[in-house]
Design a protein around this motif. Structure first.
Motif, PDB file in Angstrom:
ATOM      1  N   ILE A 197      48.471 -11.130 -65.745  1.00 24.28           N
ATOM      2  CA  ILE A 197      47.194 -11.432 -65.092  1.00 24.28           C
ATOM      3  C   ILE A 197      47.132 -12.925 -64.765  1.00 24.28           C
ATOM      4  N   VAL A 198      47.538 -13.749 -65.723  1.00 26.08           N
ATOM      5  CA  VAL A 198      47.490 -15.203 -65.530  1.00 26.08           C
ATOM      6  C   VAL A 198      48.514 -15.659 -64.494  1.00 26.08           C
ATOM      7  N   GLN A 199      49.774 -15.258 -64.686  1.00 18.69           N
ATOM      8  CA  GLN A 199      50.855 -15.782 -63.861  1.00 18.69           C
ATOM      9  C   GLN A 199      50.891 -15.189 -62.458  1.00 18.69           C
ATOM     10  N   CYS A 200      50.403 -13.952 -62.306  1.00 18.03           N
ATOM     11  CA  CYS A 200      50.543 -13.264 -61.022  1.00 18.03           C
ATOM     12  C   CYS A 200      49.244 -13.221 -60.208  1.00 18.03           C
ATOM     13  N   LEU A 201      48.110 -13.291 -60.858  1.00 18.59           N
ATOM     14  CA  LEU A 201      46.835 -13.253 -60.139  1.00 18.59           C
ATOM     15  C   LEU A 201      46.120 -14.598 -60.194  1.00 18.59           C
ATOM     16  N   GLU A 202      45.789 -15.047 -61.393  1.00 24.22           N
ATOM     17  CA  GLU A 202      44.987 -16.262 -61.520  1.00 24.22           C
ATOM     18  C   GLU A 202      45.694 -17.476 -60.931  1.00 24.22           C
ATOM     19  N   ASP A 203      46.999 -17.598 -61.149  1.00 30.32           N
ATOM     20  CA  ASP A 203      47.743 -18.751 -60.615  1.00 30.32           C
ATOM     21  C   ASP A 203      47.785 -18.769 -59.094  1.00 30.32           C
ATOM     22  N   PHE A 204      47.548 -17.606 -58.468  1.00 33.09           N
ATOM     23  CA  PHE A 204      47.611 -17.514 -57.010  1.00 33.09           C
ATOM     24  C   PHE A 204      46.235 -17.246 -56.384  1.00 33.09           C
ATOM     25  N   GLY A 205      45.200 -17.283 -57.217  1.00 34.68           N
ATOM     26  CA  GLY A 205      43.853 -17.097 -56.696  1.00 34.68           C
ATOM     27  C   GLY A 205      43.576 -15.708 -56.148  1.00 34.68           C
ATOM     28  N   ILE A 206      44.221 -14.686 -56.693  1.00 32.83           N
ATOM     29  CA  ILE A 206      44.033 -13.312 -56.223  1.00 32.83           C
ATOM     30  C   ILE A 206      42.920 -12.666 -57.034  1.00 32.83           C
ATOM     31  N   PRO A 207      41.883 -12.139 -56.386  1.00 37.42           N
ATOM     32  CA  PRO A 207      40.758 -11.550 -57.130  1.00 37.42           C
ATOM     33  C   PRO A 207      41.169 -10.262 -57.859  1.00 37.42           C
ATOM     34  N   LEU A 208      40.711 -10.123 -59.100  1.00 37.08           N
ATOM     35  CA  LEU A 208      40.851  -8.881 -59.863  1.00 37.08           C
ATOM     36  C   LEU A 208      39.453  -8.289 -59.997  1.00 37.08           C
ATOM     37  N   LEU A 209      39.213  -7.162 -59.347  1.00 40.04           N
ATOM     38  CA  LEU A 209      37.904  -6.535 -59.333  1.00 40.04           C
ATOM     39  C   LEU A 209      37.878  -5.403 -60.343  1.00 40.04           C
ATOM     40  N   LEU A 210      37.398  -5.692 -61.546  1.00 42.29           N
ATOM     41  CA  LEU A 210      37.302  -4.684 -62.603  1.00 42.29           C
ATOM     42  C   LEU A 210      36.085  -3.801 -62.365  1.00 42.29           C
ATOM     43  N   SER A 211      36.115  -2.586 -62.910  1.00 37.65           N
ATOM     44  CA  SER A 211      35.030  -1.606 -62.731  1.00 37.65           C
ATOM     45  C   SER A 211      34.722  -1.391 -61.249  1.00 37.65           C
ATOM     46  N   HIS A 212      35.774  -1.315 -60.447  1.00 39.11           N
ATOM     47  CA  HIS A 212      35.670  -1.025 -59.018  1.00 39.11           C
ATOM     48  C   HIS A 212      36.676   0.062 -58.656  1.00 39.11           C
ATOM     49  N   LYS A 213      36.389   0.787 -57.590  1.00 37.94           N
ATOM     50  CA  LYS A 213      37.324   1.798 -57.112  1.00 37.94           C
ATOM     51  C   LYS A 213      37.362   1.782 -55.589  1.00 37.94           C
ATOM     52  N   VAL A 214      38.488   2.224 -55.050  1.00 37.93           N
ATOM     53  CA  VAL A 214      38.597   2.446 -53.608  1.00 37.93           C
ATOM     54  C   VAL A 214      38.047   3.840 -53.329  1.00 37.93           C
ATOM     55  N   VAL A 215      37.035   3.912 -52.484  1.00 37.56           N
ATOM     56  CA  VAL A 215      36.401   5.206 -52.220  1.00 37.56           C
ATOM     57  C   VAL A 215      36.877   5.827 -50.914  1.00 37.56           C
ATOM     58  N   LYS A 216      37.539   5.014 -50.066  1.00 37.18           N
ATOM     59  CA  LYS A 216      38.043   5.577 -48.817  1.00 37.18           C
ATOM     60  C   LYS A 216      39.085   4.644 -48.212  1.00 37.18           C
ATOM     61  N   ILE A 217      40.105   5.254 -47.640  1.00 40.51           N
ATOM     62  CA  ILE A 217      41.112   4.513 -46.873  1.00 40.51           C
ATOM     63  C   ILE A 217      40.873   4.794 -45.392  1.00 40.51           C
ATOM     64  N   HIS A 218      40.829   3.737 -44.586  1.00 36.37           N
ATOM     65  CA  HIS A 218      40.542   3.871 -43.157  1.00 36.37           C
ATOM     66  C   HIS A 218      41.796   3.601 -42.332  1.00 36.37           C
ATOM     67  N   GLY A 219      41.867   4.234 -41.160  1.00 37.76           N
ATOM     68  CA  GLY A 219      42.963   3.989 -40.236  1.00 37.76           C
ATOM     69  C   GLY A 219      43.555   5.280 -39.724  1.00 37.76           C
ATOM     70  N   LYS A 220      44.084   5.229 -38.509  1.00 35.17           N
ATOM     71  CA  LYS A 220      44.690   6.414 -37.919  1.00 35.17           C
ATOM     72  C   LYS A 220      46.204   6.304 -37.936  1.00 35.17           C
ATOM     73  N   GLU A 221      46.767   5.400 -37.137  1.00 37.06           N
ATOM     74  CA  GLU A 221      48.224   5.222 -37.131  1.00 37.06           C
ATOM     75  C   GLU A 221      48.669   4.340 -38.297  1.00 37.06           C
ATOM     76  N   ARG A 222      47.886   3.264 -38.528  1.00 33.37           N
ATOM     77  CA  ARG A 222      48.195   2.306 -39.593  1.00 33.37           C
ATOM     78  C   ARG A 222      46.911   2.028 -40.372  1.00 33.37           C
ATOM     79  N   VAL A 223      47.036   1.717 -41.652  1.00 31.03           N
ATOM     80  CA  VAL A 223      45.866   1.364 -42.440  1.00 31.03           C
ATOM     81  C   VAL A 223      45.093   0.243 -41.748  1.00 31.03           C
ATOM     82  N   GLU A 224      43.771   0.400 -41.670  1.00 30.73           N
ATOM     83  CA  GLU A 224      42.906  -0.624 -41.081  1.00 30.73           C
ATOM     84  C   GLU A 224      42.005  -1.281 -42.119  1.00 30.73           C
TER      85      GLU A 224
END
Length: 421
Positions: A197-224
């Motif tokens: 978590i520290v070396q791969c996310l926090e050091d690079f400023g990547i958000p970790l969204l806990l207690s969240h879920k993806v409810v839908k994937i959008h896109g026809k030919e390619r993910v949008e």
């Protein structure tokens, strides 16, 4: 029919270590490794990041470097191995049926070591609605495409799940110039190691969204893009928390499943909690002469622990070839996970082999200020205070000679958590 003393199925870190230890302990040195990929080394070949070997070699290595040390020993000792070879069946009589470009063959073993590793859960396992466009991968699949095949898989990515592979691939994508918009985790805690978590996310400023879920994937030919939502303690979506994240790539890091179809064919009984076989402290399964180690047994954090476990399995597989009666007549004492412990491996203690043993286990939630207790017939064998425990971090305790000498084998051994009072 070709005959071997020990056949090891899987040429990854577990299989290599088990084969070497079996070879070391056999007089006839008849050991065979069977690997379905084109090269030995298993998943380590695509893990080009550092962090391996700190415990086993006392130095930091990349995955390929760690694997190469064992591959060189296999070749130096002249241990036989087959690559590009699939095992399609194992019989209870320890016959191994394989197929490769040369055709179908049958081998006979006196002992077998199962070291097939694990496979990733996919989008289907978490049942996310939406379309089926290009740009959806498992984290390990993306890792292979980038590190081995040399592809750039997208420009903007969302990672579903915070397992270690997902955390590591988040950093890898960033280094390749791919923007990681977020790592989305449905649990209120990460399922990966804290160091990642520290070396791969926090050091690079990547958000970790806990207690969240993806409810839908959008896109026809390619993910949008994806729509995400916050969830409550029952994992239900919280109204008015939905938001859209634009991306062209979605990676799934939602857990690993031990690869045990072959184990079941061989008559091995599977523990539903680990997804792998029941084993005793020799790593012998319920099928006599068949042993298991590595991620096919339970999912590990560190390859160093896989190696140590596999060496034990390999040693006892060799001993089984020399004296199978010791295993068949062994009396087993149950080791039971209870009260906050999700599982423990091994699940049994064989009284014929009372050597110091490591119990590895995971808790089923995040806990603070707890005591790990090992109890047998009402007697406290071990007590360890822990300020913090998480399902993402494997724990271990040692059954020393002193502890083994105190065990009443007529009663179960219980591993549990209690509050630190």
């Amino acid at each position: 029919m070709h005959e071997y003393s020990v056949i090891v199925i899987g040429g990854g870190p577990a299989g290599l270590a088990a084969a070497l230890k079996s070879f070391e302990n056999l007089d006839d040195k008849r050991v065979l490794i069977i690997e379905r990929d084109s090269f030995l080394g298993g998943i380590l070949n695509q893990c080009i990041h550092p962090g391996f070997g700190l415990h086993y070699f006392k130095e930091e290595l990349t995955g390929p470097e760690y694997a190469q040390r064992f591959i060189e020993l296999v070749e130096k000792n002249g241990i036989e191995y087959l690559t590009d070879t699939h095992v399609i069946d194992i019989t209870p009589e320890k016959e191994v049926i394989i197929v490769n470009k040369r055709g179908l063959k049958k081998f006979k073993a006196r002992a077998i070591v199962l070291a097939m590793g694990a496979r990733e859960r996919t989008r289907g396992a978490v049942q996310i609605p939406g379309t089926r466009p290009a740009g959806i991968f498992t984290a390990g699949q993306a890792q292979r495409f980038i590190n081995i095949e040399g592809y750039k898989i997208g420009k903007k990515a969302v990672i579903v799940g915070s397992g270690d592979i997902g955390l590591i691939i988040a950093r890898r994508l960033t280094l390749e110039g791919i923007e990681v918009k977020a790592v989305v985790e449905i649990m209120p805690y990460s399922t990966g190691l804290r160091r990642n978590i520290v070396q791969c996310l926090e050091d690079f400023g990547i958000p970790l969204l806990l207690s969240h879920k993806v409810v839908k994937i959008h896109g026809k030919e390619r993910v949008e893009g994806v729509t995400i939502s916050a969830v409550d303690k029952d994992f239900k979506e919280i109204p008015a928390t939905e938001r859209f994240i634009e991306c062209d790539t979605v990676l799934f890091s939602v857990g690993l499943i031990p690869e045990n179809e072959l184990s079941k064919k061989a008559g091995v009984v599977i523990d539903e909690r680990t997804g792998g076989p029941f084993v005793d402290n020799t790593f012998s399964t319920t099928a006599h002469g068949i042993f298991a180690c590595g991620n096919v047994l339970h999912i590990h954090d560190l390859v160093d622990n896989v190696t140590l476990e596999a060496e034990t399995a390999g040693k006892y597989a060799a001993l089984y070839c020399q004296n199978p009666e010791l295993f068949q007549k062994g009396k087993l004492t149950n080791i039971i996970a209870s009260d906050g412990i999700r599982y423990v491996v091994p699940q049994h203690l064989n009284r014929n082999f009372l050597e110091p043993t490591i119990l590895r286990f995971r808790v089923n939630n995040v806990y603070h200020d707890k005591v790990i207790l090992l109890i047998n017939s009402g007697k406290e064998l071990l007590k360890i205070k822990k300020q913090y425990l998480s399902p993402g971090e494997m724990e271990s305790i040692a059954l020393s000679e002193k502890i083994l000498s105190q065990i009443d084998f007529s009663g179960d051994i219980i591993l549990k958590l209690e509050d630190d009072k």
